[in-house]
Every structure is written in C-alpha cells, then in structure tokens.
Design a protein around this motif. Structure first.
Motif, mmCIF file in Angstrom:
data_model
loop_
_atom_site.group_PDB
_atom_site.id
_atom_site.type_symbol
_atom_site.label_atom_id
_atom_site.label_comp_id
_atom_site.label_asym_id
_atom_site.label_seq_id
_atom_site.Cartn_x
_atom_site.Cartn_y
_atom_site.Cartn_z
ATOM 1 N N VAL A 74 1.181 -1.091 0.114
ATOM 2 C CA VAL A 74 0.281 0.039 0.389
ATOM 3 C C VAL A 74 0.738 1.016 0.239
ATOM 4 C CG1 VAL A 74 -1.592 1.564 1.008
ATOM 5 C CG2 VAL A 74 -2.067 -1.466 1.364
ATOM 6 N N ASP A 75 1.702 1.181 0.680
ATOM 7 C CA ASP A 75 2.982 2.618 0.855
ATOM 8 C C ASP A 75 3.213 2.333 0.030
ATOM 9 O OD1 ASP A 75 1.718 2.977 3.590
ATOM 10 O OD2 ASP A 75 3.934 1.493 4.459
ATOM 11 N N ALA A 76 3.693 1.578 -0.894
ATOM 12 C CA ALA A 76 4.207 1.602 -2.380
ATOM 13 C C ALA A 76 3.204 2.042 -3.576
ATOM 14 C CB ALA A 76 5.405 0.870 -2.653
ATOM 15 N N ALA A 77 2.043 1.617 -3.435
ATOM 16 C CA ALA A 77 1.285 2.301 -3.935
ATOM 17 C C ALA A 77 0.734 3.504 -3.565
ATOM 18 C CB ALA A 77 -0.185 1.124 -4.074
ATOM 19 N N VAL A 78 1.324 3.765 -3.412
ATOM 20 C CA VAL A 78 0.881 5.352 -2.876
ATOM 21 C C VAL A 78 2.261 6.282 -3.567
ATOM 22 C CG1 VAL A 78 0.357 7.455 -1.466
ATOM 23 C CG2 VAL A 78 -0.658 4.808 -0.847
ATOM 24 N N ALA A 79 3.030 5.397 -3.646
ATOM 25 C CA ALA A 79 3.794 6.855 -4.022
ATOM 26 C C ALA A 79 4.308 6.247 -4.978
ATOM 27 C CB ALA A 79 6.107 6.150 -2.881
ATOM 28 N N VAL B 184 -3.955 7.201 -12.653
ATOM 29 C CA VAL B 184 -3.383 6.048 -12.530
ATOM 30 C C VAL B 184 -4.631 4.842 -12.469
ATOM 31 C CG1 VAL B 184 -2.993 3.944 -10.809
ATOM 32 C CG2 VAL B 184 -1.188 6.766 -10.953
ATOM 33 N N ILE B 185 -4.970 4.015 -12.876
ATOM 34 C CA ILE B 185 -5.517 2.317 -12.429
ATOM 35 C C ILE B 185 -4.797 1.786 -11.967
ATOM 36 C CG2 ILE B 185 -5.188 2.433 -15.203
ATOM 37 C CD1 ILE B 185 -8.544 1.636 -15.181
ATOM 38 N N TYR C 243 -5.591 -0.077 -2.322
ATOM 39 C CA TYR C 243 -5.341 0.599 -2.701
ATOM 40 C C TYR C 243 -5.798 1.814 -3.875
ATOM 41 C CZ TYR C 243 -2.360 -3.270 -3.385
ATOM 42 O OH TYR C 243 -1.545 -3.938 -3.501
ATOM 43 N N ARG C 244 -7.258 2.118 -4.358
ATOM 44 C CA ARG C 244 -7.931 2.665 -4.717
ATOM 45 C C ARG C 244 -8.126 4.006 -3.412
ATOM 46 N NH1 ARG C 244 -13.755 1.684 -6.408
ATOM 47 N NH2 ARG C 244 -13.543 1.558 -3.546
ATOM 48 N N ASP C 245 -8.167 3.808 -2.433
ATOM 49 C CA ASP C 245 -8.916 4.345 -1.920
ATOM 50 C C ASP C 245 -8.177 5.006 -0.589
ATOM 51 O OD1 ASP C 245 -11.463 3.420 -2.290
ATOM 52 O OD2 ASP C 245 -11.785 2.101 -0.019
ATOM 53 N N THR D 188 -8.197 7.983 -8.169
ATOM 54 C CA THR D 188 -7.862 6.959 -9.197
ATOM 55 C C THR D 188 -8.710 5.457 -9.542
ATOM 56 O OG1 THR D 188 -6.681 5.365 -6.800
ATOM 57 C CG2 THR D 188 -5.378 7.145 -8.149
ATOM 58 N N TYR D 189 -8.494 4.761 -10.192
ATOM 59 C CA TYR D 189 -9.719 3.462 -10.505
ATOM 60 C C TYR D 189 -8.807 2.305 -10.601
ATOM 61 C CZ TYR D 189 -11.190 7.934 -12.749
ATOM 62 O OH TYR D 189 -11.865 9.505 -12.666
ATOM 63 N N VAL D 190 -10.276 1.409 -10.875
ATOM 64 C CA VAL D 190 -9.500 -0.013 -10.663
ATOM 65 C C VAL D 190 -10.506 -0.412 -11.908
ATOM 66 C CG1 VAL D 190 -9.669 -2.311 -9.295
ATOM 67 C CG2 VAL D 190 -9.436 0.007 -7.978
ATOM 68 N N ALA D 191 -9.715 -1.824 -12.625
ATOM 69 C CA ALA D 191 -9.971 -1.850 -13.801
ATOM 70 C C ALA D 191 -10.291 -3.981 -13.075
ATOM 71 C CB ALA D 191 -8.223 -2.262 -14.772
#
Length: 210
Positions: free
Chosen positions: A98-103, A115-116, A151-153, A162-165
């Motif tokens: 999660v931390d890496a997703a934010v970065a 970002v999706i 991740y989206r939240d 951001t979005y989720v496919a």
C-alpha cells in the motif's frame, strides 16, 4: 494522443497485455483515440515495492519513465504481484505494498497521469502456497478485490480519483455464469478454465483479452 505506461509482472507481459490494450483502443475508439506511446515495464514476480525501488535507480527505465520529469503519461496502469493484495491488512508485505502504491501514484501524478490499478484474478484452483487464506478461486478473488479497493482508497482524492480495472471481477462473472448454467467451472472445457494457461494462474490469450 494517449500515452500509456504499464507497470506489472508476468500477468502483464503474458500475451502482451499492453499491446492488446493498444489494439483494442485502436479498434473500439478509432474516432476519438489518437495513438501515442505505449510502454511496458514488467518483470517476473515484481511487486509495487520492486517497481518503486527501480525508480530510484539512476538511469533505469523506471527512473526515466516516472522519476526524472521528462516523460508524460495520460494513464499509468499498476499491477501488483498476484497474491499480495489478498493478504491480511496487518501483514507486512501488504502494508509495504500500500505504501509503495501511494508513492507510485505520487510519481504518476507528477508526470500528469491518472492511475488505474489492474485488479488481477484469483488463481483457478486457489493458492496452494496459502491454502488457508486462498483455498479456492472465489475466496482468493474476494480478498484480491478488497485489496485493490484499498489501493484505490489510499490514493484517491476528490480532485484526482484513481480507478480499478476489474479484470478479476470479470473472471468471477464467467465463473458464476458457468455455475448458473449448471456447469462445472473446473471442467477442462469450461469458459472459466479457458481463461487460464496450463498453470492455472497466468491468463490464456482469451483471459488477457477479457
């Protein structure tokens, strides 16, 4: 002109997901879509943590694509390793993810990109490495969907969502359609089984198109 960057692993480079996406956009949105650059940075087993580390590596393709300020993307597609998003929220690998997703999202935003997150699919028979957490496809798929929503939240703002496919939910729809028709999703010739390559994890060409 639309510029697309894919960051993932073998789920992304299997059957050239980036190229299939470019082809689909060309076919389905020819009147409104002008082809730009489509680039893929994907290595087997890579996690968001791995991708983030590569952006800090001088001269790497990752740094040039996301960290040095010269590339401009419209969309960055982020695909995490196939198990981590489904791990418990207290688990270390999940928290690091999660931390890496934010970065990574921050880097994409700095390049002007949206970002999706590519919500991947549960493995056909569950995960033998984590049988208690992922005993079968529906359970694994449910956990993965929760992880990708997180991740989206963690990255969405009112000004820049951001979005989720929903690739995994699409696999689940096929699974449920087979059941509703009285079939066995695990049968070798079922529509669900046909979405997978022989290992029951990676997508077949049909699964990539879905």
């Amino acid at each position: 002109m639309l510029n697309l960057l894919f960051l993932g692993n073998s789920y992304t480079f299997q059957n050239d997901l980036d190229e299939r996406t470019r082809e689909a956009l060309t076919q389905l949105a020819a009147d409104t879509w002008t082809e730009g650059e489509t680039r893929r940075l994907a290595e087997g087993g890579y996690t968001f943590v791995n991708h983030l580390a590569r952006t800090e590596e001088a001269g790497s393709a990752w740094q040039l694509a996301l960290a040095d300020g010269t590339a401009a993307w419209d969309w960055v597609v982020l695909q995490e390793q196939s198990q981590i998003p489904g791990f418990p929220t207290t688990q270390g690998e999940y928290r690091a993810s999660v931390d890496a997703a934010v970065a990574l999202d921050d880097l994409a935003e700095a390049r002007g990109a949206q970002v999706i997150f590519l919500n991947t699919w549960g493995r056909r028979d569950g995960d033998a490495q984590n049988p208690d957490r992922f005993p079968d496809f529906p359970t694994m798929e449910g956990h993965l969907e929760e992880g990708y929503r997180a991740y989206r939240d963690a990255t969405s703002t009112e000004a820049r969502p951001t979005y989720v496919a929903p690739a995994g939910p699409a696999f689940a729809r096929v699974y449920n359609n087979v059941l509703a028709a009285g079939g066995d999703p695990a049968a070798p010739d079922s529509d669900f089984t046909r979405l997978y390559s022989a290992d029951g994890s990676h997508p077949s060409p049909l699964g990539t198109w879905l």
